[in-house]
Design a protein around this motif. Sequence first.
Motif, short mmCIF file in Angstrom:
data_model
loop_
_atom_site.label_atom_id
_atom_site.label_comp_id
_atom_site.label_asym_id
_atom_site.label_seq_id
_atom_site.Cartn_x
_atom_site.Cartn_y
_atom_site.Cartn_z
N LEU A 94 0.79 -1.22 0.00
CA LEU A 94 0.00 0.00 0.00
C LEU A 94 0.83 1.28 0.00
CD1 LEU A 94 -2.76 1.32 0.06
CD2 LEU A 94 -2.75 1.12 2.56
N PRO A 95 1.82 1.44 0.89
CA PRO A 95 2.57 2.72 0.89
C PRO A 95 3.23 3.00 -0.45
CG PRO A 95 3.02 1.48 2.89
CD PRO A 95 2.29 0.56 1.98
N LEU A 96 3.85 1.97 -1.05
CA LEU A 96 4.52 2.17 -2.32
C LEU A 96 3.51 2.51 -3.43
CD1 LEU A 96 7.07 2.17 -4.03
CD2 LEU A 96 6.81 -0.31 -4.31
N LEU A 97 2.39 1.82 -3.43
CA LEU A 97 1.38 2.07 -4.45
C LEU A 97 0.83 3.49 -4.35
CD1 LEU A 97 -0.40 0.96 -6.73
CD2 LEU A 97 -2.03 0.22 -4.98
N LEU A 98 0.56 3.95 -3.14
CA LEU A 98 0.05 5.31 -2.97
C LEU A 98 1.08 6.35 -3.39
CD1 LEU A 98 -1.86 5.05 0.44
CD2 LEU A 98 -2.77 4.87 -1.87
N LEU A 99 2.34 6.12 -3.07
CA LEU A 99 3.39 7.06 -3.47
C LEU A 99 3.55 7.11 -4.98
CD1 LEU A 99 6.16 6.41 -0.77
CD2 LEU A 99 4.73 8.44 -1.03
#
Length: 507
Positions: free
Chosen positions: A93-98
């Motif tokens: 999730l964090p990488l996808l949102l970034l």
Amino acid sequence: MTIDHDSVPRAGGLLSGPRRPGTGLLDRPTGTTRERAVPAPRRHRGAVRSRLALPLALVQADIIALCSATGIANRAVDPAAPLDPLLGVPAVLPLLLLLNLAGGLYRSRLTLSVLDELPALAARAVVAAAFAVTLSGCLSGRWPDCGPADPGRLTALLGAQLLIAGIGRAILYDMARRIRRSRPSPVLVLGAGRLGRRIAAALGEHGEYGMRPVGFLDTNPQLPSDGTGLPVLGGSEVLEREVRRHRVQHVIATAGATDEAETATALREAARLGCQVWLVPALREYGSLPATPIAGADHLWGFPCLRVGRPAMRRPGWAAKRALDITAATIGLLLLAPVLVLCALAVRFDTGPGVLFRQQRTGLDGKVFTVLKFRTLRPSNEHESATRWNIAQDHRMGAVGRLMRKSSLDELPQLWNVLRGDMSLVGPRPERPYFVMRFGQAYPEYADRHRVPVGLTGLAQVNGLRGDTSIEDRARFDNRYIESWSLWQDVKILCRTAAMMLHPDGS
């Protein structure tokens, strides 16, 4: 009458060198005086909330999509199989949102289309999953009851995530279009020419863009009407009044305005007032260019539009710039303390008491502050200090002064100005109020340099514009730096500054 080098420090700043011979800068023609920059007003809270509503909803939709897709993928393939924690929500999730944020997928657009965004969503989802798979393979066997990533589960995860994210965005975009039609935002159109009136007509006929034109800004109030029924409110001088009067949230600048220089000024003023600014170019060929390589590219009923970025000081990375200034200035003052002491002793021996030279300079928003540097020459008088330009050599300067000026050691006390917040490490070089007034009269864009804090070095200086060089070129480079500002650009300028200090002759 001789010119005092300390009374008139180098305009080039940290990288200043010998002046080029030529005509004096004060012999250049003057023009209309520009008003001094003033702090930007607070934006209307309702406008801020409305701008953030859709981006925040899109973030929530992507979070829900990934969480739901993870559960579906785990059950669809083999519910009894051990779950790879690196393919779960906390890892991806964090990488996808970034990635989505960097790709502009959370930006509110004029034309809302899920199909236009689907390739970008898919590409970023694959990159995030590939990172998770790679990390899972590297750590295979280190997690309890966990093996390498299951290709079937990964495929199901990606497919479900894209499907749910696409459905979520389609629902949000439909709601956004309905809200835009019911509550359109007031918009000003810069340029009442043919293109400007076509844009105004398109906005009036198509409510899905959520914009309601209230009038034109143009320097020619006698332009013929073509049925829009909108008035020409005046030139850029009425921009702030009309923005406050109508609570304008968007400003659209069109090519073909009667005064392009005034339109450019109005664009910067609109951004300062907190408006979202759009630029509609006149080049038809622009419409055939792909949208993805161009940040902020969009279209309005077939007319290509470019979103003008927010002012530099309102961008997310500006706080990091100030943190970098404080950290670097503090470390620099501590590490260079022995050098500062030696310089002070050398100046005391060379010119007598008073090792620091203080002078008034113009900084952010036109405010005057006191800049510090080591004295390299005893000044003659205050009038000369404020009004005389610098020259390359002065017979009164001793060997210590020449060495300090050539090595830029005399600029080191300005680290204290950086620590105080008067200056930044990188920014337009500060100038004396007298010359700010004269250059502002001669060059229309010179006053725009004061939109950000002044700096020890800048884009103009690392491109060789220091000493007795073109003020017009310097202003253009300084404004280019402001409008394209990024933290990485500051790092590049600092690296180039260090290289030029080590090799002042370019060797």
